[in-house]
Write an enzyme that holds these catalytic residues in place. Structure first.
Site, PDB file in Angstrom:
ATOM      1  N   SER A  65      -1.454   3.850  -0.971  1.00  0.00           N
ATOM      2  CA  SER A  65      -2.320   4.767  -0.226  1.00  0.00           C
ATOM      3  C   SER A  65      -3.797   4.445  -0.397  1.00  0.00           C
ATOM      4  O   SER A  65      -4.584   4.626   0.525  1.00  0.00           O
ATOM      5  CB  SER A  65      -2.040   6.216  -0.647  1.00  0.00           C
ATOM      6  OG  SER A  65      -0.772   6.612  -0.191  1.00  0.00           O
ATOM      7  N   TYR A  66      -4.179   3.957  -1.562  1.00  0.00           N
ATOM      8  CA  TYR A  66      -5.580   3.608  -1.797  1.00  0.00           C
ATOM      9  C   TYR A  66      -6.070   2.583  -0.767  1.00  0.00           C
ATOM     10  O   TYR A  66      -7.214   2.637  -0.325  1.00  0.00           O
ATOM     11  CB  TYR A  66      -5.750   3.064  -3.216  1.00  0.00           C
ATOM     12  CG  TYR A  66      -7.176   2.793  -3.591  1.00  0.00           C
ATOM     13  CD1 TYR A  66      -8.001   3.819  -4.025  1.00  0.00           C
ATOM     14  CD2 TYR A  66      -7.712   1.505  -3.499  1.00  0.00           C
ATOM     15  CE1 TYR A  66      -9.332   3.579  -4.363  1.00  0.00           C
ATOM     16  CE2 TYR A  66      -9.027   1.258  -3.836  1.00  0.00           C
ATOM     17  CZ  TYR A  66      -9.834   2.293  -4.268  1.00  0.00           C
ATOM     18  OH  TYR A  66     -11.142   2.052  -4.596  1.00  0.00           O
ATOM     19  N   CYS A  89       1.846   8.508   0.686  1.00  0.00           N
ATOM     20  CA  CYS A  89       2.353   9.563  -0.172  1.00  0.00           C
ATOM     21  C   CYS A  89       1.927   9.273  -1.605  1.00  0.00           C
ATOM     22  O   CYS A  89       2.274   8.227  -2.158  1.00  0.00           O
ATOM     23  CB  CYS A  89       3.880   9.643  -0.072  1.00  0.00           C
ATOM     24  SG  CYS A  89       4.600  10.898  -1.140  1.00  0.00           S
ATOM     25  N   VAL A  90       1.162  10.203  -2.178  1.00  0.00           N
ATOM     26  CA  VAL A  90       0.737  10.101  -3.568  1.00  0.00           C
ATOM     27  C   VAL A  90       1.345  11.294  -4.289  1.00  0.00           C
ATOM     28  O   VAL A  90       0.994  12.436  -3.999  1.00  0.00           O
ATOM     29  CB  VAL A  90      -0.806  10.123  -3.692  1.00  0.00           C
ATOM     30  CG1 VAL A  90      -1.226   9.935  -5.138  1.00  0.00           C
ATOM     31  CG2 VAL A  90      -1.442   9.064  -2.794  1.00  0.00           C
ATOM     32  N   ILE A  91       2.256  11.022  -5.208  1.00  0.00           N
ATOM     33  CA  ILE A  91       2.949  12.092  -5.928  1.00  0.00           C
ATOM     34  C   ILE A  91       2.250  12.334  -7.265  1.00  0.00           C
ATOM     35  O   ILE A  91       1.946  11.388  -7.997  1.00  0.00           O
ATOM     36  CB  ILE A  91       4.438  11.740  -6.136  1.00  0.00           C
ATOM     37  CG1 ILE A  91       5.123  11.587  -4.771  1.00  0.00           C
ATOM     38  CG2 ILE A  91       5.135  12.802  -6.991  1.00  0.00           C
ATOM     39  CD1 ILE A  91       6.553  11.102  -4.827  1.00  0.00           C
ATOM     40  N   GLU A  94       1.425  12.325 -14.465  1.00  0.00           N
ATOM     41  CA  GLU A  94       0.988  12.928 -15.714  1.00  0.00           C
ATOM     42  C   GLU A  94      -0.484  12.659 -16.022  1.00  0.00           C
ATOM     43  O   GLU A  94      -1.006  13.182 -17.006  1.00  0.00           O
ATOM     44  CB  GLU A  94       1.852  12.400 -16.856  1.00  0.00           C
ATOM     45  CG  GLU A  94       3.314  12.790 -16.715  1.00  0.00           C
ATOM     46  CD  GLU A  94       4.194  12.181 -17.790  1.00  0.00           C
ATOM     47  OE1 GLU A  94       3.667  11.438 -18.650  1.00  0.00           O
ATOM     48  OE2 GLU A  94       5.397  12.453 -17.777  1.00  0.00           O
ATOM     49  N   HIS A  97      -4.955   9.954 -12.462  1.00  0.00           N
ATOM     50  CA  HIS A  97      -4.892   8.915 -11.430  1.00  0.00           C
ATOM     51  C   HIS A  97      -4.677   9.538 -10.043  1.00  0.00           C
ATOM     52  O   HIS A  97      -5.314   9.148  -9.073  1.00  0.00           O
ATOM     53  CB  HIS A  97      -3.761   7.938 -11.770  1.00  0.00           C
ATOM     54  CG  HIS A  97      -3.604   6.811 -10.818  1.00  0.00           C
ATOM     55  ND1 HIS A  97      -4.475   5.750 -10.771  1.00  0.00           N
ATOM     56  CD2 HIS A  97      -2.670   6.570  -9.861  1.00  0.00           C
ATOM     57  CE1 HIS A  97      -4.083   4.902  -9.840  1.00  0.00           C
ATOM     58  NE2 HIS A  97      -3.001   5.381  -9.267  1.00  0.00           N
ATOM     59  N   ARG A 136       8.629  17.272   3.322  1.00  0.00           N
ATOM     60  CA  ARG A 136       7.535  17.154   4.283  1.00  0.00           C
ATOM     61  C   ARG A 136       7.585  15.836   5.064  1.00  0.00           C
ATOM     62  O   ARG A 136       6.686  15.516   5.817  1.00  0.00           O
ATOM     63  CB  ARG A 136       6.198  17.289   3.551  1.00  0.00           C
ATOM     64  CG  ARG A 136       5.966  18.715   3.068  1.00  0.00           C
ATOM     65  CD  ARG A 136       5.053  18.792   1.855  1.00  0.00           C
ATOM     66  NE  ARG A 136       4.849  20.182   1.461  1.00  0.00           N
ATOM     67  CZ  ARG A 136       5.716  20.904   0.735  1.00  0.00           C
ATOM     68  NH1 ARG A 136       6.860  20.352   0.326  1.00  0.00           N
ATOM     69  NH2 ARG A 136       5.445  22.151   0.419  1.00  0.00           N
TER      70      ARG A 136
END
Length: 162
Positions: A65-66, A89-91, A94, A97, A136
């Site tokens: 995505s970046y 999609c960026v999930i 922890e 980032h 989604r």
């Protein structure tokens, strides 16, 4: 608006124009490809259902995505491209980032749109987990790809009105 209040695949007919002769570029992140391919399928089908010719839809990949912002810029600078749809999609993980990537992607896509004065659409999911992403990307909350394609069409409708 929260997707639990509105299905991503539902839209109004306002500013839906004839897009048979418009050319759309769709740039897709390879990261989280189970999700991003579903987003692409939603965007592609929505464009076809709204009259876009298959030959007027081009698809390219970026690693994550970046990289959507630079890929979008390379496509937006082409004079024959009317709109660029960015799908990723960026999930949440922890670490921080997630925050840095999401912020950079949102700012980058906005900057490309403003620089080239054409619709560059943010079709990037930022869920907390894989299940929310799947919900989604064609699941119980619709498909963000559908929404991104309709947004591109509506933005072309708006500029046509102006």
């Amino acid at each position: 608006m929260a997707t639990n209040l509105k299905n991503l695949s539902d839209h109004s007919e306002k500013n839906i124009i004839n897009v048979a002769n418009n050319k759309f570029a769709i740039i897709v992140s390879e990261w989280n490809d189970e999700v991003t391919e579903s987003l692409f399928n939603g965007a592609y089908e929505t464009l076809i259902e709204n009259g876009v010719k298959k030959e007027n839809i081009i698809k390219h990949y970026v690693p994550g995505s970046y990289e959507l912002s630079l890929g979008a810029q390379w496509l937006a600078q082409k004079s024959d491209i009317d709109a660029v749809i960015c799908l990723g999609c960026v999930i949440q993980g922890e670490t921080k980032h997630f925050d840095f990537i999401c912020d950079a992607v949102a700012q980058g896509i906005t900057n490309v749109s403003l620089k080239y004065n054409k619709p560059v659409i943010f079709g990037v999911l930022t869920p907390n987990n894989q299940q929310q992403a799947l919900d989604r990307a064609g699941g119980k909350h619709g498909n963000k790809g559908d929404e991104a394609a309709i947004t591109a069409i509506k933005m072309l409708g708006l500029v046509q009105q102006l």
